[in-house]
Design an enzyme around this catalytic site. Structure first.
Site, PDB file in Angstrom:
ATOM      1  N   GLU A 164       0.464  -2.689   8.990  1.00 50.89           N
ATOM      2  CA  GLU A 164       0.457  -4.141   9.035  1.00 50.89           C
ATOM      3  C   GLU A 164       1.767  -4.744   8.533  1.00 50.89           C
ATOM      4  O   GLU A 164       2.426  -4.185   7.669  1.00 50.89           O
ATOM      5  CB  GLU A 164      -0.710  -4.675   8.191  1.00 50.89           C
ATOM      6  CG  GLU A 164      -2.039  -4.263   8.813  1.00 50.89           C
ATOM      7  CD  GLU A 164      -3.254  -4.858   8.103  1.00 50.89           C
ATOM      8  OE1 GLU A 164      -4.181  -5.262   8.802  1.00 50.89           O
ATOM      9  OE2 GLU A 164      -3.279  -4.910   6.860  1.00 50.89           O
ATOM     10  N   CYS A 206       6.933  -9.616   5.367  1.00 48.83           N
ATOM     11  CA  CYS A 206       6.493  -8.564   4.454  1.00 48.83           C
ATOM     12  C   CYS A 206       6.174  -7.334   5.298  1.00 48.83           C
ATOM     13  O   CYS A 206       5.343  -7.403   6.201  1.00 48.83           O
ATOM     14  CB  CYS A 206       5.249  -9.057   3.717  1.00 48.83           C
ATOM     15  SG  CYS A 206       4.471  -7.822   2.680  1.00 48.83           S
ATOM     16  N   CYS A 258      -1.019   4.752   1.159  1.00 55.35           N
ATOM     17  CA  CYS A 258      -0.268   4.842  -0.088  1.00 55.35           C
ATOM     18  C   CYS A 258      -0.832   5.971  -0.944  1.00 55.35           C
ATOM     19  O   CYS A 258      -2.034   6.222  -0.921  1.00 55.35           O
ATOM     20  CB  CYS A 258      -0.356   3.525  -0.852  1.00 55.35           C
ATOM     21  SG  CYS A 258       0.784   3.432  -2.248  1.00 55.35           S
ATOM     22  N   CYS A 286      -3.452   2.650  -7.339  1.00 59.15           N
ATOM     23  CA  CYS A 286      -3.622   1.431  -8.121  1.00 59.15           C
ATOM     24  C   CYS A 286      -5.039   0.904  -7.875  1.00 59.15           C
ATOM     25  O   CYS A 286      -5.463   0.741  -6.722  1.00 59.15           O
ATOM     26  CB  CYS A 286      -2.572   0.396  -7.757  1.00 59.15           C
ATOM     27  SG  CYS A 286      -0.890   0.989  -8.044  1.00 59.15           S
ATOM     28  N   CYS A 333      -5.851  -2.373  -5.600  1.00 58.97           N
ATOM     29  CA  CYS A 333      -5.161  -2.540  -4.309  1.00 58.97           C
ATOM     30  C   CYS A 333      -5.983  -1.946  -3.176  1.00 58.97           C
ATOM     31  O   CYS A 333      -6.449  -0.810  -3.256  1.00 58.97           O
ATOM     32  CB  CYS A 333      -3.789  -1.887  -4.359  1.00 58.97           C
ATOM     33  SG  CYS A 333      -2.875  -2.040  -2.808  1.00 58.97           S
ATOM     34  N   CYS A 337      -1.491 -10.351  -0.598  1.00 60.25           N
ATOM     35  CA  CYS A 337      -1.046  -9.157  -1.339  1.00 60.25           C
ATOM     36  C   CYS A 337      -2.217  -8.228  -1.590  1.00 60.25           C
ATOM     37  O   CYS A 337      -3.267  -8.651  -2.047  1.00 60.25           O
ATOM     38  CB  CYS A 337      -0.494  -9.522  -2.702  1.00 60.25           C
ATOM     39  SG  CYS A 337       0.800 -10.720  -2.674  1.00 60.25           S
TER      40      CYS A 337
HETATM   41  N1  SAH Z   1       3.866  -0.170  -3.747  1.00 56.32           N
HETATM   42  C1  SAH Z   1       4.677  -1.319  -3.958  1.00 56.32           C
HETATM   43  C2  SAH Z   1       4.602  -2.374  -2.850  1.00 56.32           C
HETATM   44  C3  SAH Z   1       3.249  -2.741  -2.271  1.00 56.32           C
HETATM   45  S1  SAH Z   1       2.164  -3.813  -3.136  1.00 56.32           S
HETATM   46  C4  SAH Z   1       4.359  -1.940  -5.302  1.00 56.32           C
HETATM   47  O1  SAH Z   1       3.472  -1.442  -5.983  1.00 56.32           O
HETATM   48  O2  SAH Z   1       5.042  -2.870  -5.712  1.00 56.32           O
HETATM   49  C5  SAH Z   1       2.777  -5.432  -3.111  1.00 56.32           C
HETATM   50  C6  SAH Z   1       2.293  -6.230  -4.317  1.00 56.32           C
HETATM   51  O3  SAH Z   1       0.914  -6.664  -4.172  1.00 56.32           O
HETATM   52  C7  SAH Z   1       2.337  -5.409  -5.593  1.00 56.32           C
HETATM   53  O4  SAH Z   1       2.826  -6.146  -6.664  1.00 56.32           O
HETATM   54  C8  SAH Z   1       0.883  -5.088  -5.780  1.00 56.32           C
HETATM   55  O5  SAH Z   1       0.629  -4.704  -7.096  1.00 56.32           O
HETATM   56  C9  SAH Z   1       0.214  -6.377  -5.364  1.00 56.32           C
HETATM   57  N2  SAH Z   1      -1.215  -6.225  -5.106  1.00 56.32           N
HETATM   58  C10 SAH Z   1      -1.848  -5.101  -4.737  1.00 56.32           C
HETATM   59  N3  SAH Z   1      -3.166  -5.330  -4.592  1.00 56.32           N
HETATM   60  C11 SAH Z   1      -3.375  -6.632  -4.867  1.00 56.32           C
HETATM   61  C12 SAH Z   1      -4.529  -7.471  -4.839  1.00 56.32           C
HETATM   62  N4  SAH Z   1      -5.727  -7.004  -4.503  1.00 56.32           N
HETATM   63  N5  SAH Z   1      -4.365  -8.773  -5.174  1.00 56.32           N
HETATM   64  C13 SAH Z   1      -3.147  -9.240  -5.480  1.00 56.32           C
HETATM   65  N6  SAH Z   1      -2.025  -8.508  -5.495  1.00 56.32           N
HETATM   66  C14 SAH Z   1      -2.129  -7.207  -5.195  1.00 56.32           C
END
Ligand code: SAH
Length: 367
Positions: free
Chosen positions: A95, A108, A115, A119, A122, A341
């Site tokens: 995406e 973006c 991944c 986390c 996420c 995000c």
């Molecule tokens: N792996 C990289 C880039 C992808 S995530 C990283 O960790 O930075 C892009 C951003 O969205 C990151 O800051 C991530 O922590 C945030 N993110 C992930 N899941 C989310 C969610 N459910 N709600 C809000 N932000 C989220």
């Protein structure tokens, strides 16, 4: 049709294209000529490259191709943001999201199919991991978006900023991500300034150090917690690269100049959003040229978390702000189309057996 014997020209940055042409007895300047067509004009078809002789056009068609994904879905949000699902040659889908704002348009893009970092908040993580994207597949997201948005070479850029914040951890696909970013920055590529290209990482410390040498674009770090105990839970990679080491590396990254690192902090109700967490965050960022980006948590199916209330986010914001930390609360965009995000999931087959693995506690990938 994809012909794997052919070179995908999108996989080559300027140096790579120069080698490609030299190796075939062609002049070096063909590299920048092709780049202008590909990225400046958005032309992918050799026959339309009018300043290239018919003979060379025919040779190019023999040697190479421009491999673009299919558009598997194209969703427009009420707020104007737009999300595409791109189907790659092997059937995996990734995406990308375009977010229009008054002064800029931000794209973006994804760096991996899925991944490896687990986390907990996420959505991409819940899907597991399939593979790295090639640099051609990374830059093709920009090519496709520019094309679908009708970006013209002679008009103002529709896509003024690119953020590597889609699916995947860009620094675990280092070489391909750097090569793609070189094309974004190249005057014959998309000509974006380093300020307007941002790489977001969960904190792969050695790769951040290397990035400073190779391609020092703007850096965003997904912090999400002000102490190791909590961050170990939310971002398991922290067990390998704890906060102190990460922040020291961030300080080195921006050096003495005016640049700052953006720290992303997802607001999870009752988890990391108390006044005390905010004060702890202030102490933690002391001496680090920082901006903080508070991201209201975006829910997805089966998540155990809730978004912090607006009041709570405001209080948290005030504490950072009063301590002199430049803080913004990221507006949630595109949530009606799951483009916010952490909601980018794509469609692919998990090759990590993540669901099985995650039961045996969050694992940290070897980097
Ligand atoms: N792996 C990289 C880039 C992808 S995530 C990283 O960790 O930075 C892009 C951003 O969205 C990151 O800051 C991530 O922590 C945030 N993110 C992930 N899941 C989310 C969610 N459910 N709600 C809000 N932000 C989220």
């Amino acid at each position: 049709m994809t012909d794997t014997r052919k070179t995908n020209l999108l996989d080559l940055d300027r140096a790579g294209l120069e080698q490609f042409f030299i190796a075939r007895g062609e002049k070096v300047f063909r590299a920048t000529q092709i780049m202008k067509w590909l990225y400046g004009h958005g032309v992918a078809d050799f026959a339309s490259m009018t300043n290239i002789s018919k003979a060379l056009q025919a040779n190019l068609a023999e040697w190479a191709e421009v491999r673009l994904p299919e558009v598997a879905a194209d969703n427009l949000s009420d707020d104007g943001s737009r999300k595409w699902l791109f189907r790659l040659a092997d059937g995996n889908c990734i995406e990308a999201v375009f977010i229009p704002e008054v002064e800029r348009g931000t794209l973006c893009i994804s760096s991996q199919v899925g991944c490896m970092l687990n986390c907990t908040f996420c959505s991409t993580a819940q899907q597991g991991f399939n593979r790295n994207l090639s640099s051609g597949e990374i830059i093709a997201q920009l090519w496709m978006a520019a094309h679908l948005l009708g970006q013209r070479p002679d008009a103002e850029r529709v896509i003024s900023n690119v953020v590597m914040m889609g699916m995947g951890e860009p620094l675990l696909n280092y070489d391909n991500v750097v090569r793609a970013m070189r094309i974004m920055l190249d005057d014959f590529g998309y000509g974006l300034s380093k300020r307007r290209v941002t790489l977001s990482t969960a904190g792969v410390v050695p790769a951040i150090r290397q990035l400073r040498e190779d391609c020092d674009v703007s850096l965003a770090v997904s912090l999400h917690a002000p102490n190791d105990a909590l961050r170990n839970e939310l971002v398991p990679l922290n067990r390998k690269y704890p906060i102190r080491e990460l922040l020291e590396t961030c300080r080195e990254y921006v050096g003495e100049g005016r640049r700052r690192v953006t720290f992303e902090y997802v607001m999870l109700a009752g988890i990391n959003d108390s006044d005390q967490h905010a004060r702890e965050l202030v102490r933690c960022l002391e001496g680090v040229p920082a901006k903080v980006n508070l991201i209201p948590f975006n829910p997805f199916p089966q998540t155990r978390y809730l978004r912090s209330s607006n009041n709570r986010i405001h209080r948290f914001f005030e504490i950072l702000n009063r301590a002199g930390i430049v803080t913004i609360t990221r507006k949630t965009r595109g949530d009606d189309i799951d483009a916010a995000c952490g909601q980018l999931a794509g469609q692919f087959r998990d090759r990590t057996r993540r669901r099985v693995r995650s039961e045996s506690a969050n694992q940290v990938p070897s980097t």
